[in-house]
Design a protein around this motif. Structure first.
Motif, short mmCIF file in Angstrom:
data_model
loop_
_atom_site.label_atom_id
_atom_site.label_comp_id
_atom_site.label_asym_id
_atom_site.label_seq_id
_atom_site.Cartn_x
_atom_site.Cartn_y
_atom_site.Cartn_z
N GLU A 115 0.83 -1.20 0.00
CA GLU A 115 0.00 0.00 0.00
C GLU A 115 0.87 1.26 0.00
N PRO A 116 1.68 1.44 -1.03
CA PRO A 116 2.62 2.58 -1.05
C PRO A 116 1.88 3.91 -1.23
N ASP A 117 2.54 4.97 -0.80
CA ASP A 117 2.03 6.33 -0.98
C ASP A 117 2.53 6.84 -2.33
N LEU A 118 1.65 6.96 -3.31
CA LEU A 118 2.05 7.35 -4.66
C LEU A 118 2.09 8.86 -4.86
N LEU A 119 1.58 9.62 -3.92
CA LEU A 119 1.53 11.07 -4.07
C LEU A 119 2.66 11.79 -3.34
N ARG A 120 3.52 11.05 -2.69
CA ARG A 120 4.54 11.68 -1.86
C ARG A 120 5.56 12.43 -2.70
N GLU A 121 5.92 11.91 -3.87
CA GLU A 121 6.92 12.54 -4.74
C GLU A 121 6.28 13.08 -6.01
N LEU A 122 5.09 13.60 -5.90
CA LEU A 122 4.35 14.07 -7.06
C LEU A 122 5.04 15.29 -7.68
N ALA A 123 5.09 15.33 -9.01
CA ALA A 123 5.76 16.42 -9.71
C ALA A 123 4.91 17.69 -9.75
N LEU A 124 3.68 17.61 -9.29
CA LEU A 124 2.80 18.78 -9.25
C LEU A 124 2.43 19.07 -7.81
N PRO A 125 2.34 20.34 -7.43
CA PRO A 125 1.90 20.65 -6.06
C PRO A 125 0.43 20.30 -5.87
N SER A 126 0.09 19.90 -4.68
CA SER A 126 -1.30 19.53 -4.39
C SER A 126 -2.24 20.71 -4.58
N GLN A 127 -1.73 21.95 -4.33
CA GLN A 127 -2.59 23.12 -4.51
C GLN A 127 -2.99 23.29 -5.99
N TRP A 128 -2.07 22.93 -6.90
CA TRP A 128 -2.40 23.07 -8.32
C TRP A 128 -3.48 22.06 -8.71
N LEU A 129 -3.37 20.83 -8.24
CA LEU A 129 -4.40 19.82 -8.54
C LEU A 129 -5.73 20.24 -7.94
N GLN A 130 -5.69 20.73 -6.72
CA GLN A 130 -6.92 21.14 -6.04
C GLN A 130 -7.58 22.32 -6.74
N GLY A 131 -6.78 23.15 -7.41
CA GLY A 131 -7.32 24.34 -8.07
C GLY A 131 -7.75 24.13 -9.50
N ILE A 132 -7.72 22.90 -10.00
CA ILE A 132 -8.17 22.65 -11.37
C ILE A 132 -9.63 23.10 -11.51
N PRO A 133 -9.94 23.96 -12.48
CA PRO A 133 -11.33 24.43 -12.62
C PRO A 133 -12.25 23.30 -13.09
N GLY A 134 -13.35 23.14 -12.39
CA GLY A 134 -14.30 22.08 -12.71
C GLY A 134 -14.61 21.24 -11.49
N ARG A 135 -15.40 20.20 -11.69
CA ARG A 135 -15.79 19.29 -10.62
C ARG A 135 -15.28 17.89 -10.94
N THR A 136 -14.59 17.29 -9.99
CA THR A 136 -13.94 16.01 -10.23
C THR A 136 -14.96 14.91 -10.48
N ILE A 137 -14.74 14.17 -11.55
CA ILE A 137 -15.57 13.00 -11.85
C ILE A 137 -14.74 11.71 -11.81
N VAL A 138 -13.43 11.82 -12.13
CA VAL A 138 -12.52 10.67 -12.07
C VAL A 138 -11.18 11.15 -11.51
N ALA A 139 -10.64 10.40 -10.56
CA ALA A 139 -9.28 10.64 -10.07
C ALA A 139 -8.64 9.27 -9.88
N LEU A 140 -7.56 9.01 -10.63
CA LEU A 140 -7.01 7.66 -10.69
C LEU A 140 -5.49 7.73 -10.66
N GLN A 141 -4.91 6.84 -9.86
CA GLN A 141 -3.46 6.64 -9.84
C GLN A 141 -3.17 5.33 -10.58
N LEU A 142 -2.52 5.44 -11.72
CA LEU A 142 -2.20 4.28 -12.55
C LEU A 142 -0.70 4.02 -12.47
N ALA A 143 -0.34 2.89 -11.88
CA ALA A 143 1.07 2.50 -11.77
C ALA A 143 1.36 1.40 -12.78
N LEU A 144 2.41 1.57 -13.55
CA LEU A 144 2.84 0.58 -14.54
C LEU A 144 4.22 0.05 -14.14
#
Length: 446
Positions: free
Chosen positions: A114-143
């Motif tokens: 159960e690793p934390d995939l957002l710990r080293e994210l290349a985008l700040p959380s504030q930028w993701l949170q500020g995306i204009p619109g309403r979230t319908i899908v949020a997915l972490q895809l690991a390959l």
């Protein structure tokens, strides 16, 4: 390369755009191990300028031109070095997609729990949170690269995936010829994201990994967009039931009701038709969109070429068992709405027929009254004509009598009484004949 104008007529204005549509939104080249953080938002009420302004907040993108968003597809490099993280922006009719592609954290590989995939994210959380619109899908895809070509490769990979996800039940599918294994639990975590793990053999190409990731992301997006019609269908069910009952009662009144109630029935039918037409106008697009998205979900599942692992349900099997009933509910509501509109139209036709028959009966009664009036008028006219003949004859005989008196005074031997008596039948016959000629001339068929 453009074609020389000397060889062909001038291009249609749409030719270039239609030709390039085949190359729109190409899949990314993904080098394993990789992480895709994907967010899709409903863009109703969100302008392209707002999305452009938000993209300009990314590091190094302050000079981004608004015209770069005209093609509805844009890939941005967040760092200048090769292989660095990239962000893909895609705008659709109802939603906008943001896909961040970066390297998978070193401690988030297949052996992690159960690793934390957002710990080293290349985008700040504030930028993701500020995306204009309403979230319908949020997915972490690991390959992740894995030995899939060995005899126990898929089974061992699934065991490792169970540790990676945690204790919840998993859904897994072997893809294509068995070169990849897609695993998920279809659960939303506290961070708002769901997770999908793809294990691919090491010999796979970067383009194949990109196509596979694109299909899986589109599958989840279209699944959620299709389900937007489910709350609408559930909310519309009471209205449909009320309208169906009201139409049944109105139809029974048409069958058993007394004459003369057509006006009240027509008012009730118009009100019912207005309710159904309003519901159709408000929700018809949503129902049609659900049907279209359902077709895309089925297409993406076919493109994945799923095969099952013993004891594990495939992604397609899981979706069809839970997703298909929801789509069927939406489709049923759409069919009920269309059937209700058709039944109202048939009921309206019956009511119009009944009103027309009543109106024709009233017209026949009115015609009978007019005919009787004309007969009476004709009789009165005949009587008046007889009296007119007598009156005219009286005046003519009187005039002739004065003429006879004048002739007698002039010395002509005339008996006034005998002369007047002889003139009476002659004058009557002449006046009657003249009146008949006038009557036949005015009314030839009379």
């Amino acid at each position: 390369m453009s074609v020389a104008p000397a060889w062909l007529p001038a291009d249609a204005s749409e030719r270039q755009a239609l030709h390039e549509e085949l190359h729109a939104r190409p899949p990314a080249r993904i080098r394993l191990p990789a992480l895709v953080v994907y967010v899709a938002v409903l863009n109703q009420g969100v302008s392209r300028e707002q999305e452009w302004a938000h993209l300009c907040q990314l590091p190094g993108q302050q000079g981004l031109s608004p015209n770069a968003l005209n093609a509805n597809f844009l890939r941005l490099r967040l760092r200048p070095q090769p292989g660095g993280p990239t962000l893909k922006w895609e705008r659709h009719n109802e939603f906008t997609r943001y896909s961040l592609l970066q390297a998978l954290p070193a401690d988030a590989g297949l052996g992690a729990a159960e690793p934390d995939l957002l710990r080293e994210l290349a985008l700040p959380s504030q930028w993701l949170q500020g995306i204009p619109g309403r979230t319908i899908v949020a997915l972490q895809l690991a390959l992740v690269a894995c030995e899939m070509d060995s005899a126990g490769g898929p089974a061992e990979a699934l065991k490792a995936a169970q540790t990676w996800f945690g204790p919840q039940p998993l859904v897994a599918s072997l893809l294509g010829s068995g070169h990849s294994l897609a695993v998920t639990d279809f659960h939303l975590r506290s961070c708002g994201f769901s997770r999908l793990l793809v294990l691919s053999d090491r010999a796979g190409s970067e383009m194949r990994a990109g196509r596979l990731a694109q299909r899986l992301l589109e599958l989840e997006t279209y699944r959620m967009m299709a389900l937007l019609g489910l709350p609408v269908a559930k909310a519309l069910a009471p209205l449909l039931s009320d309208c169906e009952q009201a139409l049944a009662a109105l139809t029974a009144d048409l069958q058993n009701g007394e004459r003369g109630a057509e006006a009240e029935q027509l008012d009730a039918l118009i009100a019912l038709a207005a309710r159904v037409e309003h519901a159709t106008a408000a929700h018809g697009y949503r129902f049609a969109a659900t049907k279209a998205y359902d077709g895309l979900v089925s297409q993406r599942l076919r493109e994945l070429g799923e095969r099952n692992l013993p004891g594990t349900q495939t992604l397609g099997g899981f979706l069809q068992r839970r997703f298909s009933p929801a789509v069927a509910t939406v489709d049923s509501s759409a069919q009920r709405l269309n059937a209700l509109a058709q039944r109202i139209e048939r009921c309206s036709a019956l009511l119009r027929t009944r009103v027309n028959i009543t109106a024709e009966g009233q017209q026949q009664h009115l015609l009978l009254q007019l005919t009787r009036g004309q007969d009476l008028q004709l009789k009165l006219q005949t009587t008046v004509e007889g009296l007119s003949i007598a009156a005219i004859s009286y005046y003519v005989i009187s005039l002739l009598g004065y003429a006879a008196k004048a002739l007698k005074s002039a010395g002509l031997p005339l008996n006034l009484d005998i002369t007047t008596g002889l003139l009476i039948p002659l004058v009557l016959a002449g006046v009657w004949h003249l009146s008949r000629r006038i009557h036949h001339r005015l009314m030839p068929r009379g």
